[in-house]
Design an enzyme around this catalytic site. Sequence first.
Site, PDB file in Angstrom:
ATOM      1  N   LEU A 137      68.827  61.649  34.333  1.00 28.90           N
ATOM      2  CA  LEU A 137      69.425  62.781  34.388  1.00 28.90           C
ATOM      3  C   LEU A 137      70.749  62.933  34.391  1.00 28.90           C
ATOM      4  O   LEU A 137      71.420  63.832  33.612  1.00 28.90           O
ATOM      5  CB  LEU A 137      68.918  63.357  35.943  1.00 28.90           C
ATOM      6  N   GLU A 138      71.386  61.923  34.928  1.00 29.14           N
ATOM      7  CA  GLU A 138      72.887  61.803  34.721  1.00 29.14           C
ATOM      8  C   GLU A 138      73.470  61.636  33.393  1.00 29.14           C
ATOM      9  O   GLU A 138      74.520  62.093  33.041  1.00 29.14           O
ATOM     10  CB  GLU A 138      73.405  60.642  35.620  1.00 29.14           C
ATOM     11  N   LEU A 139      72.751  60.713  32.720  1.00 29.64           N
ATOM     12  CA  LEU A 139      73.216  60.497  31.419  1.00 29.64           C
ATOM     13  C   LEU A 139      72.989  61.621  30.645  1.00 29.64           C
ATOM     14  O   LEU A 139      73.690  62.161  29.534  1.00 29.64           O
ATOM     15  CB  LEU A 139      72.423  59.372  30.740  1.00 29.64           C
TER      16      LEU A 139
END
Length: 608
Positions: free
Chosen positions: A492-494
């Site tokens: 999700l962060e990427l």
Amino acid sequence: MASFIFFLLFLFIILGGTTPAVGQSSDQSECYDWGESSESAVAVMEAESGWLSCPLFSHPSVYNYSSTQNPGHNLFWYRLPEGHDLEQPITYSSRISKDRERLWLQPALANDTGHYICMLRNLSSCSKIAMRLKVLRRDDVVPGNSCLPAVAMAATPVMIPLQQGAKVDCPDLQNANKMADGEPTVTWFHGCNKFPFGSSDRQLKGVSLQVHVMMDHYQGLYYCRVQYQRRGQTLNFTRMLNITGIYPDSLPKVPSILQPTKDKVLIVRQDKEVRLVCRGLFPYVDSPWDIWWTVDGKTVEQLNDSRFSKVKTRQVKYDYGDRQEESVLVIHDFQADDRNREFNCSVKNGRGFETRRVRLDVEVVLPSVELGCGLGVTLVLMLLLFVVYHIFWLELLLLYRSWFGTDERHTDDKEFDVYISYARNSEEETFVLSTLRRVLENELGYSVCIFDRDSLPGGTITDETLSFVARSRRLLVVVSPGYASQGSQALLELKAGIDSMALGGHLRVILVQYRPLQRQGWVRELRGARVALALVRWQGDKSEDLTSHFWKRLRVELPVRRVNSKEEGGSGKDVALMRLSSQNSTNSQTGLISNTVKHPENVYNYAA
């Protein structure tokens, strides 16, 4: 001038005068000796007819055979055999006879070789001159296995225009007519081929060779053997001709200048030797030709200046009678004043004349030593700078950023400098918290956001993740074999960072390779964006030191940070408060993380 001197000597001899050189006495015991003839020796083939012409009559203005008969002059011949010192009078016979100024040998024998003296004498004067006769054998002229006729005399040149005709006579045939009892016969050879030559273009016309149409392959050496009868004896001699094809007479025969070209300016160097080349084309004509240089209208001989000399004229090319001749004028020390002189190249023959002026200009000489040294120093400095940049490019780039870089805190409203995304396992978590976070916050002064540390309890993981990423200037992704495979939080962060970077936001994604990873181990999102992302490799113990390549390379990708003395105190307090806050929130976040791991479907819905 030489003819005039000979004429004066002749008058002294005729009038009975004496000269100190002659030393002549009244009893004529002395005779004026002209020495040996300057002409080369007369060569005759053994067993062939030959003759000697008295060299005294080679200058008709001094001695003429017909005019010398009036004052009662007599011509006598003497012989000095090889190895003898005493002259012997020649005894005339059927083989050796005299005809006017010639001594005939019909035929010549091997022992006839030696010196011959012809003496012209009357009651009051006497003159004599010597000449040499060489009787050659066949082996002296041609190789033993050659089919060519043996000839003692040099070849007589004969020029015939191409595609035109000419009649060729055998040399000295008229002399044989005088001594023969009947009509002589002539046999012709072209190389080893005896006439007829198998071509209608070349036929005999009496004793002459008639060439109706001159062709290129008709060129070469021709031989003519003259045979005649005298007093019941068959005699002969052989002569050689060199027949050469030339360009037809219909072509221009006026000489022209090939070099220097018209209106061309030659660049020369001052105080150096200059060689001016004059090359002329001389079509074949039966007349003298000449090529020469003039300086201010004077030849080199007339100029009488040691700085000017000329090289002997040489033939550059010969083509069917047309010849290219070259004359070189050498100026040994060219001066600036020589530019104003008039240098002319001239050619002429019996058909015309042409001259052309050479224009000279002095070359601007650059200071080669200074330029060479300057260029060398410049190249050395460039090489040195290249080596320095190649080795210290990171240090130079960091130095440039510290002087001219812009602090992004003054240009945006971001809250965090760095957001760290990593796989949630114990090994990478230790690397992130104890190494990356510690150095970035404590040593380099960056504000770092770590979700597990900075998020508030009770919030939504997806919303807070997107919020943290949006409020950060850099997304630092710790790439390892376990990244994005232990759950959807890292993925999700990427995705949030790559989407923000692709949409033109102020976020940049930095990859930190914690452990080596094969290409097939990269997640799908990183495979497409890997080319545009900066990758910094962690190399274990080699990267621990802050002066290592890893930290320098990472600082280049991070925002420019300048911390002044006033901000250092405040930043220290902020760091202490952040550490305290992180300790208080650790326990609360632990429960949230474990809950997320147990129920990952809450986050997977976003990923889907």
